[in-house]
Enzyme design. Structure first.
Site, mmCIF file in Angstrom:
data_model
loop_
_atom_site.group_PDB
_atom_site.id
_atom_site.type_symbol
_atom_site.label_atom_id
_atom_site.label_comp_id
_atom_site.label_asym_id
_atom_site.label_seq_id
_atom_site.Cartn_x
_atom_site.Cartn_y
_atom_site.Cartn_z
ATOM 1 C CG ASN A 7 71.117 9.980 73.083
ATOM 2 O OD1 ASN A 7 72.198 10.279 73.586
ATOM 3 N ND2 ASN A 7 70.356 8.998 73.527
ATOM 4 C CE LYS A 9 71.442 6.065 71.612
ATOM 5 N NZ LYS A 9 70.779 4.827 71.258
ATOM 6 C CG HIS A 93 67.976 6.679 76.307
ATOM 7 N ND1 HIS A 93 68.405 5.391 76.038
ATOM 8 C CD2 HIS A 93 67.795 7.277 75.107
ATOM 9 C CE1 HIS A 93 68.477 5.239 74.726
ATOM 10 N NE2 HIS A 93 68.130 6.376 74.135
ATOM 11 C CD GLU A 95 70.983 3.269 74.564
ATOM 12 O OE1 GLU A 95 71.709 4.251 74.803
ATOM 13 O OE2 GLU A 95 70.553 3.006 73.421
ATOM 14 C CD GLU A 161 64.595 7.231 72.176
ATOM 15 O OE1 GLU A 161 65.148 7.664 71.165
ATOM 16 O OE2 GLU A 161 65.208 6.947 73.209
ATOM 17 N N GLY A 167 68.743 1.507 67.545
ATOM 18 C CA GLY A 167 70.025 0.993 67.075
ATOM 19 C C GLY A 167 69.928 -0.294 66.286
ATOM 20 C CB SER A 206 66.015 2.679 63.422
ATOM 21 O OG SER A 206 66.715 1.706 64.201
HETATM 22 P P1 13P Z 1 69.112 5.129 67.079
HETATM 23 O O1 13P Z 1 68.658 6.346 66.291
HETATM 24 O O2 13P Z 1 70.555 4.828 66.897
HETATM 25 O O3 13P Z 1 68.205 3.971 66.881
HETATM 26 O O4 13P Z 1 68.979 5.546 68.633
HETATM 27 C C1 13P Z 1 67.795 6.074 69.085
HETATM 28 C C2 13P Z 1 67.970 6.573 70.470
HETATM 29 O O5 13P Z 1 68.171 5.807 71.392
HETATM 30 C C3 13P Z 1 67.931 8.020 70.693
HETATM 31 O O6 13P Z 1 67.849 8.309 72.045
#
Ligand code: 13P
Length: 244
Positions: A7, A9, A93, A95, A161, A167, A206
């Site tokens: 992803n 983003k 997601h 976010e 997740e 992150g 992560s």
């Molecule tokens: P990270 O791997 O940066 O923690 O992000 C995970 C994520 O949100 C994947 O969709």
């Protein structure tokens, strides 16, 4: 089947994405038993799908609207994702839920729209730290999965997740992942008729080449949904190799 999905983003522009793809295809060649996907920003979908789909790598949208077309400024529809070369779409997601007010009701419509346009939904679920600390993790996951009672069965991947692990460099511990994935499997069995599509459950939050092998050894962990580490083709290729 194992699944590893990047992803990206809101990261990368044309030259960086092209360099990533050129590098990645020199490092991996997905064979049977593993699905590899990349979810780039909308602006890069055509480029990335043109470069990677011929190599057997799937391309996902990061979001899609439930309506096929119309006056929805700033949105992208499922048929537009297909047109840009996607075979799947990330939905829900954290976010999107946190910053853009994505609701379970809207997600039920989006899952159905994805199926209508022959896109594989990758439904993301997970609890916040506050919810975990309050002992509400499984309740929250159950609520987020309950939309499947409304949509009915269809091809689907789920990603667990935990919001607090995204992150932050703080991956969930093996026991936490195992508990969540076992619960998700039980809920999927309860909500979807038996004998239908076996839903792979991915972990995200992560994930790095250092931590992925342990996760892959856990029951009901089919792979990973990867943010930060997926922006480096060397690291992402390593994750794919670990899952292969
Ligand atoms: P990270 O791997 O940066 O923690 O992000 C995970 C994520 O949100 C994947 O969709």
């Amino acid at each position: 089947m194992r699944c590893v999905v990047a992803n990206w983003k809101m990261n990368l522009a044309t030259q960086e994405a092209r360099a990533f793809c050129d590098d990645l295809v020199g490092r991996i060649a997905p064979g049977p038993g593993i699905e590899v996907g990349i979810a780039p920003p909308f602006t890069l979908l055509h480029l990335v799908s043109g470069l990677l789909r011929p190599k057997g790598i799937q391309v996902f949208g990061q979001n899609g609207h439930a309506e096929p077309k119309g006056a929805f400024t700033g949105e992208v529809s499922m048929p537009q994702l297909r047109d840009a070369g996607c075979s799947g779409v990330l939905l829900g997601h954290s976010e999107r839920r946190q910053f853009f007010g994505e609701t379970d009701a809207a997600l039920a419509k989006k899952v159905k729209a994805a199926w209508q346009w022959d896109l594989l939904p990758l439904l993301c679920i997970g609890e916040t730290l506050e919810q975990r600390d309050a002992g509400r993790t499984l309740e929250v996951l159950g609520q987020q999965l309950s939309i499947l009672g409304e949509t009915g069965p269809g091809p689907l991947w789920v990603a667990y997740e935990p919001v607090w692990a995204i992150g932050t460099g703080r991956r969930a511990e093996a026991a936490q992942v195992q508990e969540a994935h076992a619960f998700i499997r039980a809920e999927l069995n309860r909500l979807l008729p038996t004998g239908t599509y076996q839903v792979p459950i991915l972990y995200g939050g992560s994930v790095t080449p250092e931590s992925f092998p342990e996760l892959l050894g856990l029951p009901e962990v089919a792979g990973g949904l990867v943010g930060g580490a997926s922006l480096d083709p060397r690291k992402f290729a390593e994750l794919v190799k670990q899952a292969s």
